[in-house]
Design an enzyme around this catalytic site. Sequence first.
Site, PDB file in Angstrom:
ATOM      1  N   SER A 248       0.808  -1.211   0.000  1.00  0.00           N
ATOM      2  CA  SER A 248       0.000   0.000   0.000  1.00  0.00           C
ATOM      3  C   SER A 248       0.843   1.264   0.000  1.00  0.00           C
ATOM      4  CB  SER A 248      -0.904   0.007   1.234  1.00  0.00           C
ATOM      5  OG  SER A 248      -1.483   1.268   1.401  1.00  0.00           O
ATOM      6  N   LYS A 249       0.382   2.194  -0.788  1.00  0.00           N
ATOM      7  CA  LYS A 249       1.074   3.473  -0.837  1.00  0.00           C
ATOM      8  C   LYS A 249       0.748   4.301   0.391  1.00  0.00           C
ATOM      9  CE  LYS A 249       1.424   4.283  -5.813  1.00  0.00           C
ATOM     10  NZ  LYS A 249       1.086   5.228  -6.874  1.00  0.00           N
TER      11      LYS A 249
END
Length: 483
Positions: A248-249
């Site tokens: 996940s960013k």
Amino acid sequence: MTVRVRFAPSPTGYLHIGGVRTALYAWLYARQHGGTFVLRIEDTDVERNTEEAVDVILDSMRWLGLDWDEGPGVGGPHEPYFQSQRTSIYLEHAEKLIEKGAAYRCYATQAETQALREAYEKEHGHGGFRFRSPWRDRTDGDPSQPHVIRFKAPTEGETGWDDLVYGAISYPNDQQQDFVLIRQNGLPLYNFGAFVDDLTMGITHVTRGDDHLVNTPPQILLYRAWGVEPPRFAHLPMVLDPKGKKLSKRRADQGVLVAVLDYRDAGYLPDGVLNYLARLGWSHGDDEIFTRDELKAKFDWSGCGKTGSRYDVKKLAHVQGTHLRGADDTTLAKLVVPHLEARGLKVDASDPRLPAAIGPVKLRATTLADLADGLDYFFRPDAEIVFDEKAKKKMLVPDAAPHLEKLASLIESTPFEAEAMEAATTAWLEAEGLAIKNVAQPARVALTGRGASPGLYETIVLLGKDHALARLRRGAELARSGG
RNA sequence: GUCCCCAUCGUCUAGUGGCCCAGGACGCCAGCCUUUCACGCUGGUUACGCGGGUUCAAACCCCGCUGGGGACGCCA
């Protein structure tokens, strides 16, 4: 044919470490073949696009040392390298496809297609809707009216290619629909923008994440419609977080740093990060540690795996530490200065004490930040060294005071050189029947403030006679007065 | 639901029919080195998802299953 590869990130505010691996492979391939590495900014999403966000990408790439031959800052024969500045090019190509009969103007409104899609999904309970435009074979529309441009996709046969990492892949055409090339607002959709850019920029090898696998048939279809051979495609499996989920960013879960610049700030060496990333999803026999040049020489698509790779923080640390220990002390001296400054220590990069101390300290460090931590007490004024309370309490006890004083006077009367001091100390210890441990540990705390450090005599020499004596005697005082 | 992709130690992987009762690396556990902590070294631990074939021989080839992932937008 000259190799031309590109990396085309979106300016989202940071450069994603997973994306970097794709960029790295492309870059390695270009460098290995004396080809051209193009950096292109996919900024058609105007809302997210800011100048700062672009700068972050450029800074990240520069820090990593992934230099580009064409793109922002350096220009090139295919300017501009920002999609947002290429809208007329997309439009021209779309018009040309209409002329060729490969695309058409569709006047169905978004509300209409949306309603059809929703109705379908409501009935079937899943996505799978294929819009069949009534305008596909009509030419009686009025181009001055709002419309989109759609591709006239084939409905039979299949579209395949020989992927550089996956091998032969093929998709049936009946899965295809007449996808939109140009939106009603005149801006291209991803697939078309990528196609036009890759086409006009002469890209020979398209490298991207395997989440783009399904985008490949439409793009190949576009090349065919245009009448040219498609480039080679290399799809790379995704980088996953330690739990096997998409990295996940948004949240840096499980200790994984996602943004490239965070690695820089945390004191990682670019070569270490690149080495780790390269090995994540690619291998060359049993080799683990690679210099940048070795990567350039040895990288190959056939060494790429087909499975998603979980990010392993421990292994990153190992690879990183190996690079740090292998780095030149003078080079590290320059790099560690900012990290020392962050600790409030002003040290000149050319100070000869710096590389001298780095030698032993780097064996105990993983990042430049660790290095700065290990260097800390060498450069802090005697009176300001920070004591580890636990070590202080355990070692600086009243009994230790006379030992510290004796050690100080021994040092004072002995040539200031590790071997000589060790010999003198050993002789004294034997005469007194003392174990070195009983003296070395208190001395270490007095000298460094910590329970762990490089070798005792090594540390004393590095500190210099005056500082060493001052610290030992101060330690003796502290020991006597309470411990 | 349809389509595509994938499947070896906890993790990253080597392996492309016999050299594999599966090798390396990280991790972990012992031990050595040792004034501490590291570094280094030695040893140990743990894997071919399942079921069918093909073959003298399968981790490697084929089929099915299961399990993951991705896609099905006027997002990228």
